[in-house]
Design a protein around this motif. Sequence first.
Motif, PDB file in Angstrom:
ATOM      1  N   ALA A  70       0.821  -1.214   0.000  1.00  0.00           N
ATOM      2  CA  ALA A  70       0.000   0.000   0.000  1.00  0.00           C
ATOM      3  C   ALA A  70       0.852   1.259   0.000  1.00  0.00           C
ATOM      4  CB  ALA A  70      -0.932   0.002   1.208  1.00  0.00           C
ATOM      5  N   PHE A  71       2.041   1.186   0.626  1.00  0.00           N
ATOM      6  CA  PHE A  71       2.959   2.325   0.656  1.00  0.00           C
ATOM      7  C   PHE A  71       3.826   2.409  -0.603  1.00  0.00           C
ATOM      8  CE2 PHE A  71       2.698   2.070   5.465  1.00  0.00           C
ATOM      9  CZ  PHE A  71       2.050   3.285   5.602  1.00  0.00           C
ATOM     10  N   ARG A  72       3.610   1.470  -1.539  1.00  0.00           N
ATOM     11  CA  ARG A  72       4.430   1.350  -2.751  1.00  0.00           C
ATOM     12  C   ARG A  72       5.895   1.088  -2.418  1.00  0.00           C
ATOM     13  NH1 ARG A  72       1.660   2.514  -7.403  1.00  0.00           N
ATOM     14  NH2 ARG A  72      -0.330   3.601  -7.117  1.00  0.00           N
ATOM     15  N   TYR A  73       6.123   0.487  -1.247  1.00  0.00           N
ATOM     16  CA  TYR A  73       7.470   0.053  -0.896  1.00  0.00           C
ATOM     17  C   TYR A  73       7.828  -1.182  -1.716  1.00  0.00           C
ATOM     18  CZ  TYR A  73      11.485  -0.941   2.134  1.00  0.00           C
ATOM     19  OH  TYR A  73      12.757  -1.156   2.612  1.00  0.00           O
ATOM     20  N   ALA A  74       6.805  -1.976  -2.041  1.00  0.00           N
ATOM     21  CA  ALA A  74       6.982  -3.186  -2.844  1.00  0.00           C
ATOM     22  C   ALA A  74       5.880  -3.231  -3.888  1.00  0.00           C
ATOM     23  CB  ALA A  74       6.951  -4.427  -1.960  1.00  0.00           C
ATOM     24  N   ASP A  75       6.075  -4.051  -4.895  1.00  0.00           N
ATOM     25  CA  ASP A  75       5.134  -4.103  -6.011  1.00  0.00           C
ATOM     26  C   ASP A  75       4.138  -5.245  -5.923  1.00  0.00           C
ATOM     27  OD1 ASP A  75       6.235  -1.859  -7.240  1.00  0.00           O
ATOM     28  OD2 ASP A  75       7.763  -3.059  -8.254  1.00  0.00           O
ATOM     29  N   SER A  76       4.166  -6.007  -4.845  1.00  0.00           N
ATOM     30  CA  SER A  76       3.235  -7.122  -4.704  1.00  0.00           C
ATOM     31  C   SER A  76       2.773  -7.230  -3.258  1.00  0.00           C
ATOM     32  CB  SER A  76       3.902  -8.435  -5.125  1.00  0.00           C
ATOM     33  OG  SER A  76       3.082  -9.538  -4.809  1.00  0.00           O
ATOM     34  N   ARG A  77       1.496  -7.524  -3.085  1.00  0.00           N
ATOM     35  CA  ARG A  77       0.971  -7.744  -1.740  1.00  0.00           C
ATOM     36  C   ARG A  77       1.041  -9.212  -1.362  1.00  0.00           C
ATOM     37  NH1 ARG A  77      -5.063  -6.137  -3.666  1.00  0.00           N
ATOM     38  NH2 ARG A  77      -5.321  -7.765  -5.207  1.00  0.00           N
ATOM     39  N   GLY A  78       1.598 -10.038  -2.230  1.00  0.00           N
ATOM     40  CA  GLY A  78       1.688 -11.469  -1.969  1.00  0.00           C
ATOM     41  C   GLY A  78       3.103 -11.997  -1.910  1.00  0.00           C
ATOM     42  N   ASP A  79       4.099 -11.123  -2.103  1.00  0.00           N
ATOM     43  CA  ASP A  79       5.497 -11.557  -2.114  1.00  0.00           C
ATOM     44  C   ASP A  79       6.259 -10.930  -0.953  1.00  0.00           C
ATOM     45  OD1 ASP A  79       5.054 -12.988  -4.442  1.00  0.00           O
ATOM     46  OD2 ASP A  79       5.634 -11.324  -5.738  1.00  0.00           O
ATOM     47  N   ASP A  80       6.885 -11.773  -0.160  1.00  0.00           N
ATOM     48  CA  ASP A  80       7.749 -11.320   0.930  1.00  0.00           C
ATOM     49  C   ASP A  80       9.088 -10.936   0.326  1.00  0.00           C
ATOM     50  OD1 ASP A  80       9.598 -11.124   2.993  1.00  0.00           O
ATOM     51  OD2 ASP A  80       8.794 -12.820   4.103  1.00  0.00           O
ATOM     52  N   TRP A  81       9.381  -9.643   0.293  1.00  0.00           N
ATOM     53  CA  TRP A  81      10.582  -9.177  -0.400  1.00  0.00           C
ATOM     54  C   TRP A  81      11.866  -9.468   0.368  1.00  0.00           C
ATOM     55  CZ3 TRP A  81       6.970  -5.698   1.668  1.00  0.00           C
ATOM     56  CH2 TRP A  81       7.394  -4.930   2.745  1.00  0.00           C
ATOM     57  N   ILE A  82      11.776  -9.837   1.635  1.00  0.00           N
ATOM     58  CA  ILE A  82      12.974 -10.153   2.406  1.00  0.00           C
ATOM     59  C   ILE A  82      13.387 -11.605   2.207  1.00  0.00           C
ATOM     60  CG2 ILE A  82      13.867 -10.450   4.762  1.00  0.00           C
ATOM     61  CD1 ILE A  82      12.528  -7.877   5.529  1.00  0.00           C
ATOM     62  N   SER A  83      12.429 -12.530   2.336  1.00  0.00           N
ATOM     63  CA  SER A  83      12.755 -13.949   2.163  1.00  0.00           C
ATOM     64  C   SER A  83      12.573 -14.402   0.723  1.00  0.00           C
ATOM     65  CB  SER A  83      11.875 -14.810   3.072  1.00  0.00           C
ATOM     66  OG  SER A  83      10.503 -14.685   2.710  1.00  0.00           O
ATOM     67  N   ASP A  84      12.081 -13.500  -0.148  1.00  0.00           N
ATOM     68  CA  ASP A  84      11.860 -13.811  -1.556  1.00  0.00           C
ATOM     69  C   ASP A  84      10.950 -15.036  -1.702  1.00  0.00           C
ATOM     70  OD1 ASP A  84      12.073 -13.424  -4.292  1.00  0.00           O
ATOM     71  OD2 ASP A  84      13.848 -14.708  -4.475  1.00  0.00           O
ATOM     72  N   SER A  85       9.837 -14.998  -0.975  1.00  0.00           N
ATOM     73  CA  SER A  85       8.896 -16.109  -1.012  1.00  0.00           C
ATOM     74  C   SER A  85       7.483 -15.573  -1.213  1.00  0.00           C
ATOM     75  CB  SER A  85       8.961 -16.917   0.285  1.00  0.00           C
ATOM     76  OG  SER A  85       8.669 -16.097   1.406  1.00  0.00           O
ATOM     77  N   VAL A  86       6.597 -16.454  -1.651  1.00  0.00           N
ATOM     78  CA  VAL A  86       5.203 -16.080  -1.892  1.00  0.00           C
ATOM     79  C   VAL A  86       4.379 -16.417  -0.660  1.00  0.00           C
ATOM     80  CG1 VAL A  86       3.176 -16.468  -3.332  1.00  0.00           C
ATOM     81  CG2 VAL A  86       5.461 -16.489  -4.359  1.00  0.00           C
ATOM     82  N   LEU A  87       3.546 -15.469  -0.223  1.00  0.00           N
ATOM     83  CA  LEU A  87       2.694 -15.698   0.936  1.00  0.00           C
ATOM     84  C   LEU A  87       1.493 -16.544   0.554  1.00  0.00           C
ATOM     85  CD1 LEU A  87       2.605 -12.132   2.545  1.00  0.00           C
ATOM     86  CD2 LEU A  87       4.186 -14.002   3.009  1.00  0.00           C
ATOM     87  N   ASP A  88       1.208 -17.539   1.363  1.00  0.00           N
ATOM     88  CA  ASP A  88       0.048 -18.395   1.140  1.00  0.00           C
ATOM     89  C   ASP A  88      -1.110 -17.868   1.985  1.00  0.00           C
ATOM     90  OD1 ASP A  88      -1.651 -20.403   0.433  1.00  0.00           O
ATOM     91  OD2 ASP A  88      -0.799 -21.888   1.807  1.00  0.00           O
ATOM     92  N   ASP A  89      -1.621 -16.700   1.593  1.00  0.00           N
ATOM     93  CA  ASP A  89      -2.681 -16.065   2.371  1.00  0.00           C
ATOM     94  C   ASP A  89      -3.459 -15.110   1.474  1.00  0.00           C
ATOM     95  OD1 ASP A  89      -3.531 -15.452   5.430  1.00  0.00           O
ATOM     96  OD2 ASP A  89      -3.611 -13.612   4.259  1.00  0.00           O
ATOM     97  N   GLU A  90      -4.784 -15.132   1.626  1.00  0.00           N
ATOM     98  CA  GLU A  90      -5.646 -14.290   0.803  1.00  0.00           C
ATOM     99  C   GLU A  90      -6.405 -13.250   1.630  1.00  0.00           C
ATOM    100  OE1 GLU A  90      -5.963 -14.399  -2.541  1.00  0.00           O
ATOM    101  OE2 GLU A  90      -4.395 -15.927  -2.638  1.00  0.00           O
ATOM    102  N   SER A  91      -5.933 -12.988   2.846  1.00  0.00           N
ATOM    103  CA  SER A  91      -6.663 -12.086   3.743  1.00  0.00           C
ATOM    104  C   SER A  91      -6.931 -10.723   3.129  1.00  0.00           C
ATOM    105  CB  SER A  91      -5.877 -11.901   5.050  1.00  0.00           C
ATOM    106  OG  SER A  91      -5.704 -13.121   5.719  1.00  0.00           O
TER     107      SER A  91
END
Length: 226
Positions: A160-181
């Motif tokens: 939301a802050f445009r710090y990252a380009d995806s709300r589903g990707d953890d940019w630190i661990s470079d992994s995809v979040l398994d969550d649809e909240s």
Amino acid sequence: MFLCTEDEGWGGECQEQLLADINATLRQLGMPEHREPRTLAEIDPPLDPETDPCLLGARLGFYGSEKYQRLADFARHLAALGAVPPADHPYDALAEQRYNDLPDRRLAFDHVIATATGMDTVVLPQQFDEVTYGTDRPVAHGLLVSAHRLRIESVMLGYAFRYADSRGDDWISDSVLDDESFAHLNARIEDDPDVKQAWANEADLCHRLLSAATDVLHSGALGITG
């Protein structure tokens, strides 16, 4: 607590009492006890050999100043109204009321807010949807929150802050979040340098909270604000 012994003013009976207090609360809430690692050998997968255990979770800190209260106001506004607040006046009484009335706390940012604005908040490597409150017995700790949820919420706010380009990707661990909240949330701050700068501190805090959640999940050691 046990992986770093450099702080001579924090150890021994204090550590054991805090751990016992946390586990007593977890038991009363019907949740599994927390097993705190006491040596680096207990961490699997192992930490990078160059990792200083004294720096694990060091980014957590305590951000209860007015400056970081803006993050809580932003999060409440986003969750309750589905929109971002103005940078010059993020607090909205209506948004706060609607946020408090949200029936599904998985659609809220309670873990981020508790961690960013509370003293002695404990972050645990356990998975639970709601922030866990202490019981009616005296406790030596504050709120108990889940590193899993803190991770999910931090990533969404970073988006939301445009710090990252995806709300589903953890940019630190470079992994995809398994969550649809937060799949329903599309609001983001304007893609404008001045607007991004206005929210830069809050975006940085999201990064710090995500880093702390990553440390807790990887090490299995609790994090505590203070």
